[in-house]
Design a protein around this motif. Structure first.
Motif, PDB file in Angstrom:
ATOM      1  N   LYS B  10       0.842  -1.193   0.000  1.00 39.10           N
ATOM      2  CA  LYS B  10       0.000   0.000   0.000  1.00 39.10           C
ATOM      3  C   LYS B  10       0.878   1.245   0.000  1.00 39.10           C
ATOM      4  CE  LYS B  10      -3.347   1.427   2.507  1.00 39.10           C
ATOM      5  NZ  LYS B  10      -3.980   1.954   3.547  1.00 39.10           N
ATOM      6  N   VAL B  11       0.378   2.296  -0.618  1.00 41.42           N
ATOM      7  CA  VAL B  11       1.149   3.541  -0.571  1.00 41.42           C
ATOM      8  C   VAL B  11       1.033   4.115   0.837  1.00 41.42           C
ATOM      9  CG1 VAL B  11       1.340   5.872  -1.436  1.00 41.42           C
ATOM     10  CG2 VAL B  11       0.757   4.011  -2.987  1.00 41.42           C
ATOM     11  N   ASN B  12       2.177   4.380   1.462  1.00 38.63           N
ATOM     12  CA  ASN B  12       2.124   4.996   2.781  1.00 38.63           C
ATOM     13  C   ASN B  12       3.139   6.132   2.824  1.00 38.63           C
ATOM     14  OD1 ASN B  12       4.743   3.923   3.472  1.00 38.63           O
ATOM     15  ND2 ASN B  12       3.725   1.944   3.727  1.00 38.63           N
ATOM     16  N   TYR B  13       3.221   6.789   3.970  1.00 41.64           N
ATOM     17  CA  TYR B  13       4.089   7.967   4.055  1.00 41.64           C
ATOM     18  C   TYR B  13       5.536   7.631   3.737  1.00 41.64           C
ATOM     19  CZ  TYR B  13       6.333   6.541   8.405  1.00 41.64           C
ATOM     20  OH  TYR B  13       7.102   5.879   9.327  1.00 41.64           O
ATOM     21  N   TYR B  14       5.910   6.373   4.032  1.00 38.82           N
ATOM     22  CA  TYR B  14       7.316   6.007   3.917  1.00 38.82           C
ATOM     23  C   TYR B  14       7.708   5.742   2.475  1.00 38.82           C
ATOM     24  CZ  TYR B  14      11.698   4.363   5.903  1.00 38.82           C
ATOM     25  OH  TYR B  14      13.006   4.238   6.262  1.00 38.82           O
ATOM     26  N   ASN B  15       6.841   5.038   1.737  1.00 35.53           N
ATOM     27  CA  ASN B  15       7.210   4.687   0.368  1.00 35.53           C
ATOM     28  C   ASN B  15       6.567   5.602  -0.671  1.00 35.53           C
ATOM     29  OD1 ASN B  15       4.582   3.889   0.178  1.00 35.53           O
ATOM     30  ND2 ASN B  15       4.991   1.689   0.279  1.00 35.53           N
ATOM     31  N   THR B 514      -5.834   3.868  11.910  1.00 32.68           N
ATOM     32  CA  THR B 514      -5.405   4.027  10.528  1.00 32.68           C
ATOM     33  C   THR B 514      -4.441   2.891  10.213  1.00 32.68           C
ATOM     34  OG1 THR B 514      -4.360   5.513   8.949  1.00 32.68           O
ATOM     35  CG2 THR B 514      -3.502   5.578  11.174  1.00 32.68           C
ATOM     36  N   SER B 515      -4.034   2.812   8.941  1.00 29.73           N
ATOM     37  CA  SER B 515      -3.216   1.658   8.572  1.00 29.73           C
ATOM     38  C   SER B 515      -1.797   1.797   9.133  1.00 29.73           C
ATOM     39  CB  SER B 515      -3.188   1.522   7.053  1.00 29.73           C
ATOM     40  OG  SER B 515      -2.850   2.752   6.474  1.00 29.73           O
ATOM     41  N   SER B 516      -1.070   0.683   9.172  1.00 35.71           N
ATOM     42  CA  SER B 516       0.332   0.687   9.619  1.00 35.71           C
ATOM     43  C   SER B 516       1.210   0.317   8.441  1.00 35.71           C
ATOM     44  CB  SER B 516       0.578  -0.367  10.704  1.00 35.71           C
ATOM     45  OG  SER B 516      -0.147  -0.133  11.843  1.00 35.71           O
ATOM     46  N   PRO B 517       2.125   1.162   8.018  1.00 34.10           N
ATOM     47  CA  PRO B 517       2.293   2.585   8.360  1.00 34.10           C
ATOM     48  C   PRO B 517       1.160   3.435   7.774  1.00 34.10           C
ATOM     49  CG  PRO B 517       4.160   1.701   7.075  1.00 34.10           C
ATOM     50  CD  PRO B 517       3.108   0.687   7.052  1.00 34.10           C
ATOM     51  N   PRO B 518       0.913   4.590   8.363  1.00 38.37           N
ATOM     52  CA  PRO B 518      -0.204   5.425   7.914  1.00 38.37           C
ATOM     53  C   PRO B 518       0.041   6.000   6.521  1.00 38.37           C
ATOM     54  CG  PRO B 518       0.646   6.144  10.046  1.00 38.37           C
ATOM     55  CD  PRO B 518       1.635   5.177   9.484  1.00 38.37           C
ATOM     56  N   PRO B 519      -1.042   6.316   5.786  1.00 37.41           N
ATOM     57  CA  PRO B 519      -0.881   6.993   4.499  1.00 37.41           C
ATOM     58  C   PRO B 519      -0.385   8.422   4.711  1.00 37.41           C
ATOM     59  CG  PRO B 519      -3.184   6.857   5.078  1.00 37.41           C
ATOM     60  CD  PRO B 519      -2.444   6.062   6.109  1.00 37.41           C
ATOM     61  N   THR B 520       0.022   9.081   3.621  1.00 34.08           N
ATOM     62  CA  THR B 520       0.627  10.405   3.746  1.00 34.08           C
ATOM     63  C   THR B 520      -0.265  11.382   4.511  1.00 34.08           C
ATOM     64  OG1 THR B 520       1.823  10.029   1.730  1.00 34.08           O
ATOM     65  CG2 THR B 520       1.630  12.301   2.440  1.00 34.08           C
ATOM     66  N   LEU B 521      -1.569  11.350   4.223  1.00 31.86           N
ATOM     67  CA  LEU B 521      -2.438  12.293   4.927  1.00 31.86           C
ATOM     68  C   LEU B 521      -3.099  11.660   6.146  1.00 31.86           C
ATOM     69  CD1 LEU B 521      -3.925  14.401   2.019  1.00 31.86           C
ATOM     70  CD2 LEU B 521      -2.054  14.956   3.563  1.00 31.86           C
ATOM     71  N   ASN B 522      -2.459  10.633   6.663  1.00 29.30           N
ATOM     72  CA  ASN B 522      -2.807  10.012   7.948  1.00 29.30           C
ATOM     73  C   ASN B 522      -4.006   9.069   7.964  1.00 29.30           C
ATOM     74  OD1 ASN B 522      -0.642  11.316   8.970  1.00 29.30           O
ATOM     75  ND2 ASN B 522      -1.791  12.906  10.024  1.00 29.30           N
ATOM     76  N   PHE B 523      -5.088   9.435   7.288  1.00 29.41           N
ATOM     77  CA  PHE B 523      -6.242   8.537   7.297  1.00 29.41           C
ATOM     78  C   PHE B 523      -6.770   8.398   5.881  1.00 29.41           C
ATOM     79  CE2 PHE B 523      -6.106  10.570  11.418  1.00 29.41           C
ATOM     80  CZ  PHE B 523      -6.249   9.505  12.279  1.00 29.41           C
ATOM     81  N   ASP B 524      -7.065   7.145   5.471  1.00 29.49           N
ATOM     82  CA  ASP B 524      -7.797   7.003   4.223  1.00 29.49           C
ATOM     83  C   ASP B 524      -9.205   7.505   4.457  1.00 29.49           C
ATOM     84  OD1 ASP B 524      -5.700   5.968   2.789  1.00 29.49           O
ATOM     85  OD2 ASP B 524      -6.041   3.940   3.534  1.00 29.49           O
ATOM     86  N   LYS B 525      -9.710   7.126   5.588  1.00 27.38           N
ATOM     87  CA  LYS B 525     -11.020   7.646   5.960  1.00 27.38           C
ATOM     88  C   LYS B 525     -11.072   7.712   7.478  1.00 27.38           C
ATOM     89  CE  LYS B 525     -15.949   6.667   5.445  1.00 27.38           C
ATOM     90  NZ  LYS B 525     -16.183   6.796   6.876  1.00 27.38           N
ATOM     91  N   LEU B 526     -11.374   8.877   7.981  1.00 23.82           N
ATOM     92  CA  LEU B 526     -11.437   9.036   9.423  1.00 23.82           C
ATOM     93  C   LEU B 526     -12.703   8.353   9.933  1.00 23.82           C
ATOM     94  CD1 LEU B 526      -9.454  10.714  11.148  1.00 23.82           C
ATOM     95  CD2 LEU B 526     -11.233  12.429  11.299  1.00 23.82           C
ATOM     96  N   PRO B 527     -12.636   7.660  11.079  1.00 26.85           N
ATOM     97  CA  PRO B 527     -13.863   7.068  11.607  1.00 26.85           C
ATOM     98  C   PRO B 527     -14.916   8.173  11.811  1.00 26.85           C
ATOM     99  CG  PRO B 527     -11.976   6.624  13.050  1.00 26.85           C
ATOM    100  CD  PRO B 527     -11.464   7.415  11.903  1.00 26.85           C
ATOM    101  N   ASP B 528     -16.170   7.889  11.410  1.00 24.85           N
ATOM    102  CA  ASP B 528     -17.197   8.934  11.495  1.00 24.85           C
ATOM    103  C   ASP B 528     -17.377   9.407  12.920  1.00 24.85           C
ATOM    104  OD1 ASP B 528     -17.634   8.687   8.839  1.00 24.85           O
ATOM    105  OD2 ASP B 528     -19.075   7.043   9.117  1.00 24.85           O
ATOM    106  N   ASP B 529     -17.474   8.410  13.782  1.00 26.95           N
ATOM    107  CA  ASP B 529     -17.716   8.756  15.164  1.00 26.95           C
ATOM    108  C   ASP B 529     -16.424   8.516  15.921  1.00 26.95           C
ATOM    109  OD1 ASP B 529     -18.804   9.285  17.581  1.00 26.95           O
ATOM    110  OD2 ASP B 529     -19.539   7.242  17.851  1.00 26.95           O
ATOM    111  N   ILE B 530     -15.698   9.582  16.243  1.00 28.52           N
ATOM    112  CA  ILE B 530     -14.393   9.394  16.872  1.00 28.52           C
ATOM    113  C   ILE B 530     -14.581   8.805  18.263  1.00 28.52           C
ATOM    114  CG2 ILE B 530     -12.425  10.636  17.832  1.00 28.52           C
ATOM    115  CD1 ILE B 530     -12.303  12.224  15.395  1.00 28.52           C
ATOM    116  N   PRO B 531     -13.961   7.653  18.506  1.00 30.88           N
ATOM    117  CA  PRO B 531     -14.159   7.018  19.805  1.00 30.88           C
ATOM    118  C   PRO B 531     -13.402   7.767  20.887  1.00 30.88           C
ATOM    119  CG  PRO B 531     -12.522   5.830  18.532  1.00 30.88           C
ATOM    120  CD  PRO B 531     -12.997   6.945  17.664  1.00 30.88           C
TER     121      PRO B 531
END
Ligand code: HEM
Lengths: 97, 542
Positions: B10-15, B514-531
């Motif tokens: 997956k494309v993430n901040y690192y690659n 979010t995924s490990s490692p996170p994508p460049t903008l941190n979330f592909d999709k932010l959880p709607d209801d932040i726990p």
């Protein structure tokens, strides 16, 4: 946001600024003249008092704190109080040495 | 899904980008966190090597190791000691957690895409590296020999170069201020709309409190440097008593910064502890509000106690009593935290993964460090203990055994998130236990030797202290070995480790969503209801 803000914005007249400036000049004159009078212990106190009033005028009117959102005034006061605490604590050493 | 799509990482901040320039010009907070990690690692390794030499010298009472280069007896020891102190304090432990893990996690934890000033973030990394280079450069000039505190009048009269390392501290200070400013602004302006103040993870709270201390306290050390320069260059009397200055004023100003600096070191560590304990006890943190407020209280009270470093400096008696009295108050919010952590573990479903084990070691070591701090804060006792090995033991217990071990814990906690890999937990456990043994073996004897009168900053000593020093030096070998094992394990895992899931520990804070490692903008999709940051489902997550 900018519209609502603009309505509240305070614009002071040139005349007003000139008056503040004259006040500052007068206070400077006072500092200088008072320094020729020997007031012993109170010499420093007087000089500091005048300086504080001058700084207050600058901050309130030239720097617009008087007309800005209260939060800026609060921040300024917090800094001043903190500074005061530092000075007082440091002088718990110097005043008694 | 086609097979190719599955295989492709997956494309993430690192690659996402590659090439050295993509790193040197990055404004991604996660990449900056990694860059800080590497640069900190280099400085840390350097300073550990210095410490290794110091301990080797102290193996015997005579000066027999650090004698090369025709140096005067003890002179080389003094210089290595100073470099060790400067690098450890200004380049490792002060920037430490905020720069690496604060950068990496803070925006993710509050549901933001980056910090508020990404470019300034990059600038602070450059300030950090530049300051570090100045410190290293000072070695080329012979290295300072004043101790990391640069006390006048010695520092202004010694033949060794002092300005370059002082300048180094000044430049690193800029990095610290800019990072603090960035974090405070980010917390105010970039919190996700569902992330209210009291939903924030406690690590974010502690970074927020630290940020304020950085902004308010750090300029003081800059002012101090300018005053020294003014005296040196223009002859304006500030510290030199011959022209009407006061050397004790230097100590006042120095500690007005440097005491809060110890809270810059420990506060973020306390935040990490709260995260780890909650995650591995699978329980809501006990007393969330108290922990959050106690961070602020520590930051505030901690600014008022600086002169407890100066009880023997010739200060007025009144001042000594006042500062000793004030010092005891810092213990209150610190104890509030310790009790809350223990209460969180109580009846929790505790999993002893490496980060948790490290954290439990922290609680023990921090308690010893904290209590011995109270000994030193008590005026009468400090007169006896000041400038002895007791102090050396005390500050290593808090800086290294507490803040430092939490740096290691944080590395093990967020490693799967940062690298997307898993490390060997058995090795991490062994390294941790060895570290604990080595650490206590290195520093505990110094409490006793110091109490018996062994002064600090000496390369030689009387034969009656030999046993303690031998013990300590052997302990330091165990400790250094354990750190090699620990880092080796992580470096190996980063290259060859098994792939980690997104949430290997079952953490509840946002970075685990979010995924490990996170994508460049941190979330592909932010959880709607932040726990909530500490809302754990009842079943144990695998
Ligand atoms: C391998 C680990 C370490 C060892 C073996 C070690 C050992 C030592 C020794 C032997 C001294 C000199 C004591 C004296 O002669 O009075 C010292 C000083 C010092 N250490 Fe460490 N240390 C280690 C790690 C650390 C860490 C992680 C920090 C900070 C985070 C640190 C901060 C300091 C400071 C500030 C000084 C005082 C320097 C001075 O007096 O100016 N050390 N250490």
């Amino acid at each position: 946001m900018s519209g609502a803000h603009a309505e509240e914005e305070h614009i002071s007249s040139y005349g007003f600024y000139v008056k503040i400036w004259l006040a500052l000049l007068f206070l400077t004159f006072m500092t200088v003249s008072v320094s020729y009078v020997d007031m012993k212990k109170f010499t420093l106190f007087t000089a500091m008092l005048v300086a504080t009033v001058k700084a207050g005028l600058v901050v309130l009117f030239f720097m617009h704190i008087r007309f800005d959102k209260p939060i800026f005034g609060v921040m300024l006061m917090v800094t001043l109080i903190e500074y005061l605490i530092f000075i007082v604590l440091t002088f718990s050493d110097y005043a008694y040495r | 899904m086609s097979e190719a799509a599955v295989d492709k990482p997956k494309v993430n901040y690192y690659n996402a980008k590659s090439g050295i320039m993509s790193w040197l010009t990055t404004t991604d907070h996660k990449r900056l966190g990694i860059m800080y990690l590497y640069s900190l690692g280099v400085f840390f390794a350097f300073a550990v090597f210095m410490a290794f030499l110091l301990r080797l010298e102290l193996f015997t009472p005579e000066i027999d190791v650090l004698t090369f280069g025709g140096a005067q007896a003890g002179d080389l020891y003094n210089r290595i000691l100073t470099l060790h102190g400067i690098v450890m304090v200004f380049l490792f432990i002060v920037p430490g957690l905020p720069a690496v893990f604060g950068n990496f996690c803070l925006p993710i934890m509050i549901g933001a895409e980056d910090v508020f000033f990404p470019r300034i973030n990059l600038l602070s990394w450059y300030c950090y590296v530049l300051g570090g280079l100045f410190a290293i450069f000072s070695i080329a000039l012979g290295g300072p020999d004043t101790g990391w505190t640069f006390y006048v009048p010695y520092s202004t009269t010694t033949g060794h170069n002092v300005y370059v390392p002082v300048l180094a501290a000044f430049i690193v200070g800029w990095s610290s201020i800019l990072t603090g400013l960035n974090f405070v602004t980010t917390v105010h302006r970039l919190r996700n709309k569902n992330m209210s103040w009291f939903k924030m993870p406690l690590f974010v709270w502690s970074l927020y409190a630290t940020g304020w201390v950085q902004i308010i306290a750090t300029p003081v050390i800059g002012i101090l440097l300018l005053l020294v320069m003014m005296e040196k260059v223009f002859g304006i009397p500030v510290f030199d008593p011959r022209i009407g200055g006061d050397p004790v004023l230097f100590e006042h100003i120095f500690w007005i910064y440097s005491h809060p600096a110890v809270y810059i070191m420990i506060l973020p560590a306390m935040g990490v502890v709260s995260e780890i304990i909650a995650t591995f006890s699978r329980k809501t943190i006990f007393g969330y509000h108290f922990i959050a407020y106690s961070s602020i209280a520590i930051a505030a009270i901690g600014s008022l106690v600086w002169a407890h470093h100066m009880f023997t400096s010739g200060m007025a008696n009144e001042a000594r009593v006042i500062f000793s009295f004030l010092t005891f108050f810092v213990a209150v919010p610190s104890a509030v935290k310790v009790f809350n952590w223990i209460a969180t573990m109580y009846k929790g479903s505790i999993r002893l993964s490496p980060p948790m084990v490290y954290t439990m070691m922290f609680i023990l070591i921090f308690s010893i460090g904290g209590f011995t701090g109270l000994h030193l804060g008590a005026l009468s006792v400090d007169i006896h203990l000041h400038d002895t090995a007791f102090v050396v033991a005390h500050f290593h217990y808090v800086m290294f055994g507490s803040a430092g071990i939490i740096f290691f814990a944080a590395m093990h906690y967020w490693f799967p998130k940062m690298s997307g890999k898993l490390y060997n937990e058995v090795v991490a456990h062994i390294a941790g236990v060895l570290f604990f043994i080595g650490f206590n073996a290195t520093y505990f004897p110094l409490f006793i030797a110091g109490y018996l009168g062994m002064p600090r900053r000496y390369a030689s000593y009387l034969p009656e202290y030999e046993f303690y020093h031998k013990f300590s030096t052997i302990g330091s070998w165990v400790m250094i070995f354990s750190m090699l094992l620990m880092f080796g394990n992580l470096i190996y895992a980063a290259r060859k480790g098994k792939k980690s899931s997104d949430n290997p520990w079952g953490g509840a804070t946002l970075e685990w969503h979010t995924s490990s490692p996170p994508p460049t903008l941190n979330f592909d999709k932010l959880p709607d209801d932040i726990p909530g940051s500490y809302d754990y489902p009842l079943e144990v997550v695998k």
